[in-house]
Scaffold this motif. Structure first.
Motif, PDB file in Angstrom:
ATOM      1  N   SER A 126       0.837  -1.196   0.000  1.00 49.67           N
ATOM      2  CA  SER A 126       0.000   0.000   0.000  1.00 49.67           C
ATOM      3  C   SER A 126       0.870   1.243   0.000  1.00 49.67           C
ATOM      4  CB  SER A 126      -0.879   0.012   1.250  1.00 49.67           C
ATOM      5  OG  SER A 126      -1.613  -1.170   1.358  1.00 49.67           O
ATOM      6  N   THR A 127       0.236   2.364  -0.293  1.00 51.94           N
ATOM      7  CA  THR A 127       0.901   3.657  -0.263  1.00 51.94           C
ATOM      8  C   THR A 127       0.112   4.572   0.671  1.00 51.94           C
ATOM      9  OG1 THR A 127       1.560   3.378  -2.563  1.00 51.94           O
ATOM     10  CG2 THR A 127       1.710   5.600  -1.651  1.00 51.94           C
ATOM     11  N   ALA A 128       0.815   5.269   1.550  1.00 51.71           N
ATOM     12  CA  ALA A 128       0.167   6.211   2.465  1.00 51.71           C
ATOM     13  C   ALA A 128       0.822   7.579   2.324  1.00 51.71           C
ATOM     14  CB  ALA A 128       0.274   5.732   3.903  1.00 51.71           C
ATOM     15  N   LEU A 129      -0.006   8.585   2.123  1.00 53.02           N
ATOM     16  CA  LEU A 129       0.444   9.975   2.090  1.00 53.02           C
ATOM     17  C   LEU A 129       0.105  10.580   3.446  1.00 53.02           C
ATOM     18  CD1 LEU A 129       1.472  12.484   0.493  1.00 53.02           C
ATOM     19  CD2 LEU A 129      -0.913  12.905  -0.092  1.00 53.02           C
ATOM     20  N   ILE A 130       1.113  11.081   4.134  1.00 57.82           N
ATOM     21  CA  ILE A 130       0.924  11.600   5.482  1.00 57.82           C
ATOM     22  C   ILE A 130       1.261  13.089   5.503  1.00 57.82           C
ATOM     23  CG2 ILE A 130       1.578  11.367   7.903  1.00 57.82           C
ATOM     24  CD1 ILE A 130       2.632   8.543   7.147  1.00 57.82           C
ATOM     25  N   ASN A 131       0.313  13.890   5.986  1.00 63.13           N
ATOM     26  CA  ASN A 131       0.530  15.322   6.174  1.00 63.13           C
ATOM     27  C   ASN A 131       0.654  15.580   7.667  1.00 63.13           C
ATOM     28  OD1 ASN A 131       0.336  16.201   3.429  1.00 63.13           O
ATOM     29  ND2 ASN A 131      -1.844  15.768   3.556  1.00 63.13           N
ATOM     30  N   ILE A 132       1.743  16.220   8.037  1.00 64.34           N
ATOM     31  CA  ILE A 132       2.071  16.453   9.429  1.00 64.34           C
ATOM     32  C   ILE A 132       2.243  17.951   9.650  1.00 64.34           C
ATOM     33  CG2 ILE A 132       3.805  16.008  11.228  1.00 64.34           C
ATOM     34  CD1 ILE A 132       4.533  13.446   9.524  1.00 64.34           C
ATOM     35  N   GLU A 133       1.767  18.425  10.791  1.00 63.36           N
ATOM     36  CA  GLU A 133       1.996  19.807  11.193  1.00 63.36           C
ATOM     37  C   GLU A 133       2.916  19.770  12.405  1.00 63.36           C
ATOM     38  OE1 GLU A 133      -0.950  22.627  13.303  1.00 63.36           O
ATOM     39  OE2 GLU A 133      -1.218  22.959  11.148  1.00 63.36           O
ATOM     40  N   ALA A 134       3.987  20.543  12.341  1.00 70.24           N
ATOM     41  CA  ALA A 134       4.972  20.521  13.425  1.00 70.24           C
ATOM     42  C   ALA A 134       5.389  21.944  13.788  1.00 70.24           C
ATOM     43  CB  ALA A 134       6.200  19.730  12.997  1.00 70.24           C
ATOM     44  N   ASP A 135       5.725  22.097  15.063  1.00 70.52           N
ATOM     45  CA  ASP A 135       6.288  23.372  15.494  1.00 70.52           C
ATOM     46  C   ASP A 135       7.600  23.595  14.743  1.00 70.52           C
ATOM     47  OD1 ASP A 135       4.225  23.608  17.313  1.00 70.52           O
ATOM     48  OD2 ASP A 135       5.425  23.008  19.050  1.00 70.52           O
ATOM     49  N   ILE A 136       7.920  24.854  14.500  1.00 66.77           N
ATOM     50  CA  ILE A 136       9.171  25.195  13.834  1.00 66.77           C
ATOM     51  C   ILE A 136      10.333  24.580  14.609  1.00 66.77           C
ATOM     52  CG2 ILE A 136      10.740  27.130  13.353  1.00 66.77           C
ATOM     53  CD1 ILE A 136       8.507  26.845  11.325  1.00 66.77           C
ATOM     54  N   GLY A 137      11.271  24.008  13.864  1.00 67.86           N
ATOM     55  CA  GLY A 137      12.448  23.411  14.480  1.00 67.86           C
ATOM     56  C   GLY A 137      12.292  21.929  14.794  1.00 67.86           C
ATOM     57  N   ARG A 138      11.116  21.359  14.537  1.00 69.38           N
ATOM     58  CA  ARG A 138      10.858  19.952  14.853  1.00 69.38           C
ATOM     59  C   ARG A 138      10.957  19.048  13.623  1.00 69.38           C
ATOM     60  NH1 ARG A 138      11.729  18.144  19.129  1.00 69.38           N
ATOM     61  NH2 ARG A 138      10.108  16.591  19.037  1.00 69.38           N
ATOM     62  N   LYS A 139      11.225  19.618  12.465  1.00 67.14           N
ATOM     63  CA  LYS A 139      11.225  18.856  11.220  1.00 67.14           C
ATOM     64  C   LYS A 139      12.207  17.680  11.251  1.00 67.14           C
ATOM     65  CE  LYS A 139      10.462  20.203   6.616  1.00 67.14           C
ATOM     66  NZ  LYS A 139      10.652  21.165   5.534  1.00 67.14           N
ATOM     67  N   GLN A 140      13.413  17.897  11.708  1.00 68.22           N
ATOM     68  CA  GLN A 140      14.398  16.820  11.734  1.00 68.22           C
ATOM     69  C   GLN A 140      13.973  15.709  12.684  1.00 68.22           C
ATOM     70  OE1 GLN A 140      16.996  16.616   9.478  1.00 68.22           O
ATOM     71  NE2 GLN A 140      16.897  14.520  10.226  1.00 68.22           N
ATOM     72  N   ALA A 141      13.376  16.073  13.805  1.00 67.46           N
ATOM     73  CA  ALA A 141      12.874  15.059  14.747  1.00 67.46           C
ATOM     74  C   ALA A 141      11.793  14.211  14.088  1.00 67.46           C
ATOM     75  CB  ALA A 141      12.335  15.719  16.014  1.00 67.46           C
ATOM     76  N   VAL A 142      10.946  14.834  13.279  1.00 65.53           N
ATOM     77  CA  VAL A 142       9.901  14.100  12.552  1.00 65.53           C
ATOM     78  C   VAL A 142      10.551  13.151  11.550  1.00 65.53           C
ATOM     79  CG1 VAL A 142       7.980  14.318  10.917  1.00 65.53           C
ATOM     80  CG2 VAL A 142       8.158  15.896  12.856  1.00 65.53           C
ATOM     81  N   PHE A 143      11.503  13.649  10.776  1.00 63.12           N
ATOM     82  CA  PHE A 143      12.182  12.795   9.794  1.00 63.12           C
ATOM     83  C   PHE A 143      12.904  11.627  10.473  1.00 63.12           C
ATOM     84  CE2 PHE A 143      12.563  16.463   6.518  1.00 63.12           C
ATOM     85  CZ  PHE A 143      11.308  16.145   6.012  1.00 63.12           C
ATOM     86  N   ASN A 144      13.519  11.890  11.623  1.00 66.83           N
ATOM     87  CA  ASN A 144      14.205  10.817  12.349  1.00 66.83           C
ATOM     88  C   ASN A 144      13.213   9.745  12.806  1.00 66.83           C
ATOM     89  OD1 ASN A 144      16.595  12.222  12.014  1.00 66.83           O
ATOM     90  ND2 ASN A 144      16.643  13.004  14.107  1.00 66.83           N
ATOM     91  N   ARG A 145      12.075  10.172  13.336  1.00 63.45           N
ATOM     92  CA  ARG A 145      11.070   9.211  13.800  1.00 63.45           C
ATOM     93  C   ARG A 145      10.507   8.402  12.629  1.00 63.45           C
ATOM     94  NH1 ARG A 145       8.103   8.828  18.518  1.00 63.45           N
ATOM     95  NH2 ARG A 145      10.157   9.406  19.299  1.00 63.45           N
ATOM     96  N   ILE A 146      10.257   9.067  11.516  1.00 58.73           N
ATOM     97  CA  ILE A 146       9.740   8.373  10.334  1.00 58.73           C
ATOM     98  C   ILE A 146      10.752   7.342   9.842  1.00 58.73           C
ATOM     99  CG2 ILE A 146       9.221   8.720   7.872  1.00 58.73           C
ATOM    100  CD1 ILE A 146       7.795  11.344   8.757  1.00 58.73           C
TER     101      ILE A 146
END
Length: 161
Positions: A126-146
């Motif tokens: 399957s394919t999942a498109l995920i839209n995430i809203e994050a506080d500024i400065g949290r982008k790398q933490a999101v990428f690391n978790r993903i």
């Protein structure tokens, strides 16, 4: 004192009125309101720009109240507070505990999944498109978790650049 805010509101009847109530409840003045209904995002939210005048403590209380009401402040006095992140998972997403995947992303502080669209193909991947809203400065933490989730669950990830 004056403050400029950009809120994201659900494009449904009564949301703008609900967003304006804290301004009058705390005795502040509405200077400007720009409701941009033509700029609806993927979640059905529209940006609303507000300029408010009042005492410093009243303005802080209004901003706090918006958080309690669930309104997302994406910009304050020209400073962007939230950023949108889009990523794609490919693999056996449902079989790998979809709820766990979402919970692990959402448990990051200042991060929330705002949309999760999945395309199923029978027993195939399957394919999942995920839209995430994050506080500024949290982008790398999101990428690391993903990346951590994808490696553990043997999923291919395509992150935005």
């Amino acid at each position: 004192m004056r403050i400029n805010l950009v809120l994201e509101l659900l494009d449904s009847p009564g949301q703008l009125v609900k967003a304006l109530e804290p301004i009058s409840n705390y005795g502040a003045n509405l200077v400007t309101v720009i409701h941009k209904r033509d700029y609806k995002n993927d979640n059905g939210n529209v940006p609303v720009q507000l300029t408010i005048e009042g005492e410093h403590e009243d303005l802080k209380s209004i901003v706090s109240k918006y958080g309690e009401l669930g309104f997302s402040i994406i910009e304050m006095d020209g400073v962007v507070l939230k950023e949108k992140i889009t990523t794609i998972f490919f693999g056996h997403i449902v079989d790998q505990d979809l709820r766990d995947t979402m919970d692990r992303i959402n448990e990051l502080e200042g991060v929330v999944i705002v949309a999760f669209d999945i395309k199923l193909n029978g027993e195939e991947k399957s394919t999942a498109l995920i839209n995430i809203e994050a506080d500024i400065g949290r982008k790398q933490a999101v990428f690391n978790r993903i990346a951590e989730i994808a490696e553990e669950k043997d999923l291919l990830v395509i992150n935005e650049v």
